[in-house]
Design a protein around this motif. Structure first.
Motif, PDB file in Angstrom:
ATOM      1  N   TYR A 182     -23.927 -29.171 -24.482  1.00 40.12           N
ATOM      2  CA  TYR A 182     -24.593 -29.843 -23.405  1.00 40.12           C
ATOM      3  C   TYR A 182     -24.332 -31.453 -23.373  1.00 40.12           C
ATOM      4  O   TYR A 182     -24.039 -32.080 -22.161  1.00 40.12           O
ATOM      5  CB  TYR A 182     -26.017 -29.657 -23.831  1.00 40.12           C
ATOM      6  N   ASN A 201     -29.528 -26.323 -13.226  1.00 46.06           N
ATOM      7  CA  ASN A 201     -30.417 -26.156 -14.268  1.00 46.06           C
ATOM      8  C   ASN A 201     -31.703 -25.375 -13.836  1.00 46.06           C
ATOM      9  O   ASN A 201     -32.199 -24.794 -14.428  1.00 46.06           O
ATOM     10  CB  ASN A 201     -31.109 -27.427 -14.707  1.00 46.06           C
ATOM     11  N   VAL A 227     -35.797 -12.866 -16.687  1.00 46.07           N
ATOM     12  CA  VAL A 227     -35.193 -12.174 -17.758  1.00 46.07           C
ATOM     13  C   VAL A 227     -36.454 -11.854 -18.965  1.00 46.07           C
ATOM     14  O   VAL A 227     -36.510 -10.708 -19.272  1.00 46.07           O
ATOM     15  CB  VAL A 227     -34.161 -12.733 -18.599  1.00 46.07           C
ATOM     16  N   ALA A 228     -37.058 -13.216 -19.181  1.00 47.75           N
ATOM     17  CA  ALA A 228     -38.249 -12.893 -20.072  1.00 47.75           C
ATOM     18  C   ALA A 228     -39.249 -12.021 -19.611  1.00 47.75           C
ATOM     19  O   ALA A 228     -39.747 -11.187 -20.217  1.00 47.75           O
ATOM     20  CB  ALA A 228     -38.495 -14.094 -20.359  1.00 47.75           C
ATOM     21  N   LEU A 274     -30.767 -21.738 -13.923  1.00 51.02           N
ATOM     22  CA  LEU A 274     -30.953 -21.187 -15.113  1.00 51.02           C
ATOM     23  C   LEU A 274     -32.128 -20.904 -15.517  1.00 51.02           C
ATOM     24  O   LEU A 274     -32.572 -19.988 -16.469  1.00 51.02           O
ATOM     25  CB  LEU A 274     -30.084 -22.319 -16.145  1.00 51.02           C
ATOM     26  N   LEU A 275     -33.086 -21.851 -15.380  1.00 47.96           N
ATOM     27  CA  LEU A 275     -34.640 -21.801 -15.734  1.00 47.96           C
ATOM     28  C   LEU A 275     -35.068 -20.444 -14.932  1.00 47.96           C
ATOM     29  O   LEU A 275     -35.868 -19.682 -15.583  1.00 47.96           O
ATOM     30  CB  LEU A 275     -35.245 -22.881 -15.558  1.00 47.96           C
ATOM     31  N   GLU A 276     -34.845 -20.336 -13.722  1.00 48.55           N
ATOM     32  CA  GLU A 276     -35.278 -19.212 -13.236  1.00 48.55           C
ATOM     33  C   GLU A 276     -34.982 -17.979 -13.550  1.00 48.55           C
ATOM     34  O   GLU A 276     -35.652 -17.093 -13.582  1.00 48.55           O
ATOM     35  CB  GLU A 276     -35.272 -19.749 -11.332  1.00 48.55           C
ATOM     36  N   GLY A 277     -33.557 -17.918 -13.913  1.00 53.96           N
ATOM     37  CA  GLY A 277     -32.951 -16.694 -14.385  1.00 53.96           C
ATOM     38  C   GLY A 277     -33.529 -16.288 -15.919  1.00 53.96           C
ATOM     39  O   GLY A 277     -33.964 -15.245 -16.105  1.00 53.96           O
ATOM     40  N   SER A 278     -33.682 -17.332 -16.559  1.00 51.33           N
ATOM     41  CA  SER A 278     -34.388 -17.286 -17.948  1.00 51.33           C
ATOM     42  C   SER A 278     -35.741 -16.499 -17.769  1.00 51.33           C
ATOM     43  O   SER A 278     -36.169 -15.723 -18.742  1.00 51.33           O
ATOM     44  CB  SER A 278     -34.343 -18.388 -18.949  1.00 51.33           C
ATOM     45  N   LEU A 279     -36.716 -17.016 -16.832  1.00 55.31           N
ATOM     46  CA  LEU A 279     -38.113 -16.639 -16.846  1.00 55.31           C
ATOM     47  C   LEU A 279     -37.985 -15.367 -16.283  1.00 55.31           C
ATOM     48  O   LEU A 279     -38.833 -14.285 -16.599  1.00 55.31           O
ATOM     49  CB  LEU A 279     -38.816 -17.406 -15.712  1.00 55.31           C
TER      50      LEU A 279
END
Length: 357
Positions: free
Chosen positions: A31, A341, A351-352, A344-349
């Motif tokens: 990063y 960013n 997936v969780a 990625l944050l929305e995708g991570s949420l």
């Protein structure tokens, strides 16, 4: 298979945590170190050769310069394509290499070949390598302009160009990641010798004699040293021209016991060189500077470093001249990175949530 993977992860949870920590550390390192830009740079490995040929027609440039350079570069390894452009007073030859070719090695090979072509070009012309940048290398633009309340009589376009060539450009080229700073607009200062042909004819002096006299009277000459006792003194001949008066007093010949000076056959003055274009802002003449980032550099880091140098440039500029940024890649980079960013944050949420369900 999924059950076996879950059971193995629970059984060797310490290894899983260690692996997670390693991956997180590598991600954090990437990063901070991976170059960030708004666009993917798909420019192939290329080397540009520029040659200035003032006054030469495009046909002469093609025949005497471009063709000679292309012939000298034939046979270089991993060259995919050679393109050239010949216009009035300028030649450009671009070599495109295979993707696995190191650009610095390619520039070294080209530079070695250019040493051989020098004897075949017209006298006084020297091909030069272009900047090691791409079409996406323009990361920061600025202008040098007159401060508010300063008139053109107080600060001329030649003064603006002098400030760019001798102050702003040398300082900004020291910034890490900047390969070149190009200049547009302004008037390039010249010491012009405007010869009167009738006066030359009256004194019986030819133009080659004038050129030779000016060239011979504008040089620094070393004279070794002189030893006096225990001391040694360096001997120098100081002959660099610094003003119009220095040029005017150059001796051309002697006629009937009288000395013929350059001022007797010509008018010497400071004047702008002929321009091929101009740069203006709000109707007023300015000098535009464009900083080119080196290929592979982090665009945001280069822009930040250039902005940090602007204070040094402003402090060095003459009174009445200011430097003003007009474009920087940082805003575009931050917008693009912010979009990534957020995605990625929305995708991570998501997936969780799905894993939880």
């Amino acid at each position: 298979m999924l059950n076996a993977l879950v059971e193995a992860s629970l059984r060797y949870r310490l290894l899983v945590l260690i692996g997670f920590a390693v991956v997180a550390a590598l991600g954090l390192r990437a990063y901070h170190q991976v170059p960030i830009d708004a666009f993917p740079d798909v420019t192939p490995v290329q080397v540009l050769i520029n040659t200035d040929a003032p006054g030469m027609a495009a046909e002469d440039v093609e025949q005497l310069i471009t063709a000679q350079i292309e012939a000298s570069l034939a046979g270089l390894p991993k060259v995919q394509e050679v393109r050239s452009a010949s216009t009035f007073g300028w030649s450009a030859v671009t070599l495109y290499f295979e993707d696995d070719m190191d650009v610095y090695f390619a520039r070294q090979l080209v530079n070695e070949r250019l040493q051989e072509v020098g004897d075949r070009l017209p006298e006084g012309l020297r091909p030069e390598l272009g900047p090691n940048s791409s079409g996406l290398g323009q990361v920061f633009w600025y202008v040098l302009e007159r401060a508010k309340g300063v008139t053109e009589a107080q600060v001329s376009d030649m003064d603006l160009r002098d400030a760019q060539d001798w102050i702003a450009r040398p300082i900004l080229q020291t910034v890490t990641g900047v390969d070149e700073v190009t200049t547009w607009g302004g008037d390039q200062r010249q010491f012009q010798i405007q010869i009167d042909p009738n006066k030359l004819l009256g004194y019986g002096i030819g133009l080659p004699e004038v050129i030779a006299a000016v060239r011979a009277n504008n040089a620094q000459v070393g004279g070794q040293y002189l030893e006096l006792g225990k001391e040694r003194f360096i001997v120098r001949g100081l002959g660099l021209i610094e003003s119009e008066s220095d040029l005017s007093t150059i001796t051309l010949a002697a006629r009937d016991g009288a000395v013929v000076y350059l001022r007797d056959v010509a008018t010497v003055r400071q004047a702008p060189a002929p321009n091929m274009g101009a740069a203006t802002r709000d109707g007023s003449g300015v000098v535009l500077g464009i900083t080119l980032a080196r290929i592979g550099e982090n665009a945001k880091a280069v822009v930040d470093a250039v902005k940090a140098k602007l204070g040094t440039v402003q402090a060095a500029l003459p009174k009445g001249i200011v430097i003003t940024p007009i474009y920087e890649r940082t805003d575009l980079v931050e917008a693009a990175v912010g979009t990534a960013n957020r995605a990625l944050l929305e995708g991570s949420l998501l997936v969780a949530v799905l894993l939880f369900v």
